[in-house]
Motif scaffolding. Sequence first.
Motif, PDB file in Angstrom:
ATOM      1  N   TRP A 162       0.847  -1.190   0.000  1.00  0.00           N
ATOM      2  CA  TRP A 162       0.000   0.000   0.000  1.00  0.00           C
ATOM      3  C   TRP A 162       0.880   1.237   0.000  1.00  0.00           C
ATOM      4  CZ3 TRP A 162      -4.400   1.424  -1.534  1.00  0.00           C
ATOM      5  CH2 TRP A 162      -4.888   2.691  -1.190  1.00  0.00           C
ATOM      6  N   ILE A 163       0.563   2.182  -0.857  1.00  0.00           N
ATOM      7  CA  ILE A 163       1.309   3.445  -0.931  1.00  0.00           C
ATOM      8  C   ILE A 163       0.387   4.558  -0.443  1.00  0.00           C
ATOM      9  CG2 ILE A 163       2.633   5.004  -2.426  1.00  0.00           C
ATOM     10  CD1 ILE A 163       3.816   2.254  -2.577  1.00  0.00           C
ATOM     11  N   GLU A 164       0.776   5.186   0.654  1.00  0.00           N
ATOM     12  CA  GLU A 164      -0.028   6.293   1.186  1.00  0.00           C
ATOM     13  C   GLU A 164       0.043   7.480   0.235  1.00  0.00           C
ATOM     14  OE1 GLU A 164      -2.075   6.222   3.545  1.00  0.00           O
ATOM     15  OE2 GLU A 164      -1.471   4.469   4.731  1.00  0.00           O
ATOM     16  N   LYS A 165      -0.952   8.348   0.372  1.00  0.00           N
ATOM     17  CA  LYS A 165      -1.068   9.518  -0.506  1.00  0.00           C
ATOM     18  C   LYS A 165       0.237  10.346  -0.562  1.00  0.00           C
ATOM     19  CE  LYS A 165      -3.964  13.520  -1.118  1.00  0.00           C
ATOM     20  NZ  LYS A 165      -5.280  13.983  -1.231  1.00  0.00           N
ATOM     21  N   ASP A 166       0.858  10.608   0.610  1.00  0.00           N
ATOM     22  CA  ASP A 166       2.072  11.441   0.632  1.00  0.00           C
ATOM     23  C   ASP A 166       3.227  10.766  -0.105  1.00  0.00           C
ATOM     24  OD1 ASP A 166       0.616  13.087   2.126  1.00  0.00           O
ATOM     25  OD2 ASP A 166       1.554  12.580   4.058  1.00  0.00           O
ATOM     26  N   GLU A 167       3.382   9.467   0.176  1.00  0.00           N
ATOM     27  CA  GLU A 167       4.477   8.712  -0.446  1.00  0.00           C
ATOM     28  C   GLU A 167       4.290   8.608  -1.959  1.00  0.00           C
ATOM     29  OE1 GLU A 167       6.398   4.248  -0.055  1.00  0.00           O
ATOM     30  OE2 GLU A 167       4.608   4.746   1.093  1.00  0.00           O
ATOM     31  N   LEU A 168       3.025   8.622  -2.372  1.00  0.00           N
ATOM     32  CA  LEU A 168       2.712   8.468  -3.796  1.00  0.00           C
ATOM     33  C   LEU A 168       3.350   9.580  -4.632  1.00  0.00           C
ATOM     34  CD1 LEU A 168       1.169   6.649  -5.708  1.00  0.00           C
ATOM     35  CD2 LEU A 168      -0.883   7.992  -5.292  1.00  0.00           C
ATOM     36  N   ARG A 169       3.479  10.767  -4.042  1.00  0.00           N
ATOM     37  CA  ARG A 169       4.084  11.889  -4.792  1.00  0.00           C
ATOM     38  C   ARG A 169       5.524  11.586  -5.199  1.00  0.00           C
ATOM     39  NH1 ARG A 169       0.931  16.692  -5.543  1.00  0.00           N
ATOM     40  NH2 ARG A 169       2.662  17.344  -6.854  1.00  0.00           N
ATOM     41  N   GLU A 170       6.174  10.663  -4.468  1.00  0.00           N
ATOM     42  CA  GLU A 170       7.554  10.298  -4.858  1.00  0.00           C
ATOM     43  C   GLU A 170       7.558   9.367  -6.071  1.00  0.00           C
ATOM     44  OE1 GLU A 170       9.449   8.707  -1.360  1.00  0.00           O
ATOM     45  OE2 GLU A 170       8.701  10.443  -0.233  1.00  0.00           O
ATOM     46  N   LEU A 171       6.435   8.705  -6.300  1.00  0.00           N
ATOM     47  CA  LEU A 171       6.371   7.762  -7.433  1.00  0.00           C
ATOM     48  C   LEU A 171       5.706   8.364  -8.661  1.00  0.00           C
ATOM     49  CD1 LEU A 171       5.304   4.494  -5.574  1.00  0.00           C
ATOM     50  CD2 LEU A 171       7.566   5.077  -6.445  1.00  0.00           C
ATOM     51  N   LEU A 172       4.837   9.369  -8.428  1.00  0.00           N
ATOM     52  CA  LEU A 172       4.102   9.993  -9.538  1.00  0.00           C
ATOM     53  C   LEU A 172       3.974  11.481  -9.259  1.00  0.00           C
ATOM     54  CD1 LEU A 172       0.957   7.754 -10.177  1.00  0.00           C
ATOM     55  CD2 LEU A 172       3.003   7.913 -11.597  1.00  0.00           C
ATOM     56  N   ASP A 173       4.339  12.298 -10.211  1.00  0.00           N
ATOM     57  CA  ASP A 173       4.260  13.741 -10.010  1.00  0.00           C
ATOM     58  C   ASP A 173       2.842  14.226 -10.350  1.00  0.00           C
ATOM     59  OD1 ASP A 173       4.887  16.367  -9.597  1.00  0.00           O
ATOM     60  OD2 ASP A 173       5.813  16.628 -11.578  1.00  0.00           O
ATOM     61  N   THR A 174       1.883  13.779  -9.531  1.00  0.00           N
ATOM     62  CA  THR A 174       0.484  14.134  -9.792  1.00  0.00           C
ATOM     63  C   THR A 174      -0.216  14.525  -8.497  1.00  0.00           C
ATOM     64  OG1 THR A 174      -1.634  13.322 -10.611  1.00  0.00           O
ATOM     65  CG2 THR A 174      -0.198  11.688  -9.624  1.00  0.00           C
ATOM     66  N   PRO A 175      -1.123  15.498  -8.584  1.00  0.00           N
ATOM     67  CA  PRO A 175      -1.896  15.859  -7.384  1.00  0.00           C
ATOM     68  C   PRO A 175      -3.096  14.939  -7.176  1.00  0.00           C
ATOM     69  CG  PRO A 175      -2.492  17.286  -9.215  1.00  0.00           C
ATOM     70  CD  PRO A 175      -1.417  16.364  -9.733  1.00  0.00           C
ATOM     71  N   LEU A 176      -3.362  14.050  -8.117  1.00  0.00           N
ATOM     72  CA  LEU A 176      -4.548  13.189  -8.019  1.00  0.00           C
ATOM     73  C   LEU A 176      -4.309  12.050  -7.025  1.00  0.00           C
ATOM     74  CD1 LEU A 176      -5.328  12.793 -11.844  1.00  0.00           C
ATOM     75  CD2 LEU A 176      -6.212  14.525 -10.267  1.00  0.00           C
ATOM     76  N   TYR A 177      -5.334  11.338  -6.698  1.00  0.00           N
ATOM     77  CA  TYR A 177      -5.314  10.050  -5.987  1.00  0.00           C
ATOM     78  C   TYR A 177      -5.167  10.159  -4.461  1.00  0.00           C
ATOM     79  CZ  TYR A 177      -4.053   8.914 -10.818  1.00  0.00           C
ATOM     80  OH  TYR A 177      -4.005   8.860 -12.176  1.00  0.00           O
ATOM     81  N   HIS A 178      -5.768   9.156  -3.830  1.00  0.00           N
ATOM     82  CA  HIS A 178      -5.811   9.094  -2.368  1.00  0.00           C
ATOM     83  C   HIS A 178      -5.003   7.917  -1.835  1.00  0.00           C
ATOM     84  CE1 HIS A 178      -8.983  12.173  -1.885  1.00  0.00           C
ATOM     85  NE2 HIS A 178      -9.185  11.849  -3.149  1.00  0.00           N
ATOM     86  N   GLY A 179      -3.992   7.544  -2.550  1.00  0.00           N
ATOM     87  CA  GLY A 179      -3.192   6.365  -2.206  1.00  0.00           C
ATOM     88  C   GLY A 179      -3.266   5.379  -3.358  1.00  0.00           C
ATOM     89  N   ALA A 180      -2.448   4.327  -3.296  1.00  0.00           N
ATOM     90  CA  ALA A 180      -2.442   3.374  -4.419  1.00  0.00           C
ATOM     91  C   ALA A 180      -1.982   2.007  -3.961  1.00  0.00           C
ATOM     92  CB  ALA A 180      -1.522   3.879  -5.529  1.00  0.00           C
ATOM     93  N   LEU A 181      -2.463   0.998  -4.657  1.00  0.00           N
ATOM     94  CA  LEU A 181      -1.992  -0.372  -4.452  1.00  0.00           C
ATOM     95  C   LEU A 181      -0.877  -0.618  -5.459  1.00  0.00           C
ATOM     96  CD1 LEU A 181      -2.201  -3.209  -3.288  1.00  0.00           C
ATOM     97  CD2 LEU A 181      -4.108  -3.653  -4.828  1.00  0.00           C
ATOM     98  N   ARG A 182       0.330  -0.867  -4.948  1.00  0.00           N
ATOM     99  CA  ARG A 182       1.444  -1.180  -5.850  1.00  0.00           C
ATOM    100  C   ARG A 182       1.526  -2.693  -6.009  1.00  0.00           C
ATOM    101  NH1 ARG A 182       7.550   1.080  -6.321  1.00  0.00           N
ATOM    102  NH2 ARG A 182       8.257  -0.504  -7.769  1.00  0.00           N
ATOM    103  N   ASN A 183       1.655  -3.138  -7.247  1.00  0.00           N
ATOM    104  CA  ASN A 183       1.702  -4.570  -7.519  1.00  0.00           C
ATOM    105  C   ASN A 183       2.829  -4.844  -8.520  1.00  0.00           C
ATOM    106  OD1 ASN A 183       1.301  -7.152  -8.578  1.00  0.00           O
ATOM    107  ND2 ASN A 183      -0.835  -7.098  -7.936  1.00  0.00           N
ATOM    108  N   ASP A 184       3.865  -5.500  -8.025  1.00  0.00           N
ATOM    109  CA  ASP A 184       5.021  -5.756  -8.891  1.00  0.00           C
ATOM    110  C   ASP A 184       4.940  -7.084  -9.623  1.00  0.00           C
ATOM    111  OD1 ASP A 184       6.303  -3.304  -8.513  1.00  0.00           O
ATOM    112  OD2 ASP A 184       7.074  -3.944  -6.560  1.00  0.00           O
ATOM    113  N   ALA A 185       3.828  -7.808  -9.455  1.00  0.00           N
ATOM    114  CA  ALA A 185       3.622  -9.018 -10.265  1.00  0.00           C
ATOM    115  C   ALA A 185       3.032  -8.648 -11.626  1.00  0.00           C
ATOM    116  CB  ALA A 185       2.683  -9.982  -9.544  1.00  0.00           C
ATOM    117  N   ASN A 186       2.381  -7.506 -11.687  1.00  0.00           N
ATOM    118  CA  ASN A 186       1.783  -7.073 -12.954  1.00  0.00           C
ATOM    119  C   ASN A 186       2.835  -6.529 -13.915  1.00  0.00           C
ATOM    120  OD1 ASN A 186      -0.850  -7.778 -12.408  1.00  0.00           O
ATOM    121  ND2 ASN A 186      -1.285  -5.842 -11.363  1.00  0.00           N
ATOM    122  N   LEU A 187       2.493  -6.565 -15.194  1.00  0.00           N
ATOM    123  CA  LEU A 187       3.469  -6.239 -16.240  1.00  0.00           C
ATOM    124  C   LEU A 187       2.968  -5.095 -17.112  1.00  0.00           C
ATOM    125  CD1 LEU A 187       3.797  -9.888 -17.624  1.00  0.00           C
ATOM    126  CD2 LEU A 187       5.165  -8.864 -15.804  1.00  0.00           C
TER     127      LEU A 187
END
Length: 433
Positions: A162-187
């Motif tokens: 689980w990626i919290e909203k604040d941490e998400l800004r380090e992965l995506l330069d976007t103001p959208l979203y309330h957090g994200a499920l990261r899945n490294d099995a997907n391609l």
Amino acid sequence: MASQAAAYPGSYYAASIAEPGDYPGLDADLRVDVAVVGGGFTGVATALELAERGHSVALIEANRIGWGASGRNGGQVTGSLSGEAGLKKHLRDVPGGDVEAFVWDLRWRGQRIIEQRVQRYGIDCDLKHGHLQAAWKQGHVAALKADLKAAQARGMGDRVRWIEKDELRELLDTPLYHGALRNDANLHLHPLNLVRGEARAAADQGVAIFEGSPVVDIQHGAPARVVTAQGSITADTVVLAGGAYHKLARRDLAGKLFPAALGIVTTAPLGETAHRINPEDLAVYDTRFVLDYYRLTADGRLLFGGGANYSGRESEDVAAYLRPRLEATFPALAGVAIDYQWQGMAGIVPNRMPMLGRTGAGDNVYYAQGYSGHGVATSHIVASVLAEAIDGQAAEFDAFAGLPHGRVPFGERFGNTLLALGMTWYRLLETIR
Ligand SMILES: Cc1cc2nc3c(=O)[nH]c(=O)nc-3n(C[C@H](O)[C@H](O)[C@H](O)COP(=O)(O)OP(=O)(O)OC[C@H]3O[C@@H](n4cnc5c(N)ncnc54)[C@H](O)[C@@H]3O)c2cc1C
């Protein structure tokens, strides 16, 4: 290649084909074990699986290999199936007897097949791991966290987070979203290069491939006969894999699957900015019913898709429609040049469950279609199910073929209008919930 083949659309994918080359048109009468109609993922993967199992196979494509949705899509290989809730409810007699476990395994089978195939046949398709499924609304977080828990409970704890909203800004330069499920099995990958690479592998395994050869008639019988303008294929078994583009077997299939036009744009190469907006090169999609999805290409462009036109017709100006969504996602890209835009038809089934079955009086003409926007993985799963059935192991096929797929009354004429209305209703529910 026969002259009636339509060219690929002017997509980023068509402009970056890794293995150029084409296949001849069908201008003879052939005899094979299996004739496969349609050269997208469903048809190509089925042909390849059957050839690997020792069957003689011919694959007949109206235009070019990957000309349809398979060569035009977002390239995201997701670990979710369309119509999953329905599958859990309606699947009966699955191998192993445990429907939950069966559906969970299906979720990852497509990824396994694709990874093995890319490795085994040396397919150059920019294959990468890593997805973010981003919560569009706070109210969507709970469902994503439930999915995370399910994955952890099934031993995937090292691949999901689980990626919290604040941490998400380090992965995506976007103001959208309330957090994200990261899945490294997907391609994610270059789908046209995957399907063309699989076709090359199939040809190397002895599959006779024909392009520019629309099938105009299926003559049922044992054997059956697949007819084009200049030739024919007589086969013990026929597989219809024309997706949202074919009009074959209308008596059984009319009013059950509806084409929705989906659009994609690709920016000019972004240089350093690509790394700034998405430093870990993740594929992203949001949690809306009609969602946006995007990723970087191998040469550092943003490939962005979203929305859908459920009228059954293509939209007039995809870039005009998608630019505001792209810029709202990445304000740093305001005014960015769009180098490519294109559309493709995805096959939508009202209950969203994949449609597999047999058509005609006999039991030797199969069809598979309708992955409702989740087709990269699902088409490969379905191809393995079809190939196994044709090879004599029909347990999984029978489970899918038993799923209820009603016909929309007057669907051939009004189905897309009803679909558009239904989607408007779902979107309305989504905004008020
Ligand atoms: C813009 C877009 C974005 C998408 N993004 C994603 C994504 O990111 N992830 C995901 O999982 N899914 C995505 N999808 C869905 C996915 O692309 C499809 O579900 C999948 O490619 C369907 O594969 P297919 O082989 O069944 O059909 P298709 O790829 O459409 O292939 C059907 C082929 O059959 C041929 N054909 C039709 N009629 C005849 C005939 N009479 N004779 C001979 N050949 C015939 C056509 O020319 C065509 O090449 C997207 C779809 C679109 C359109």
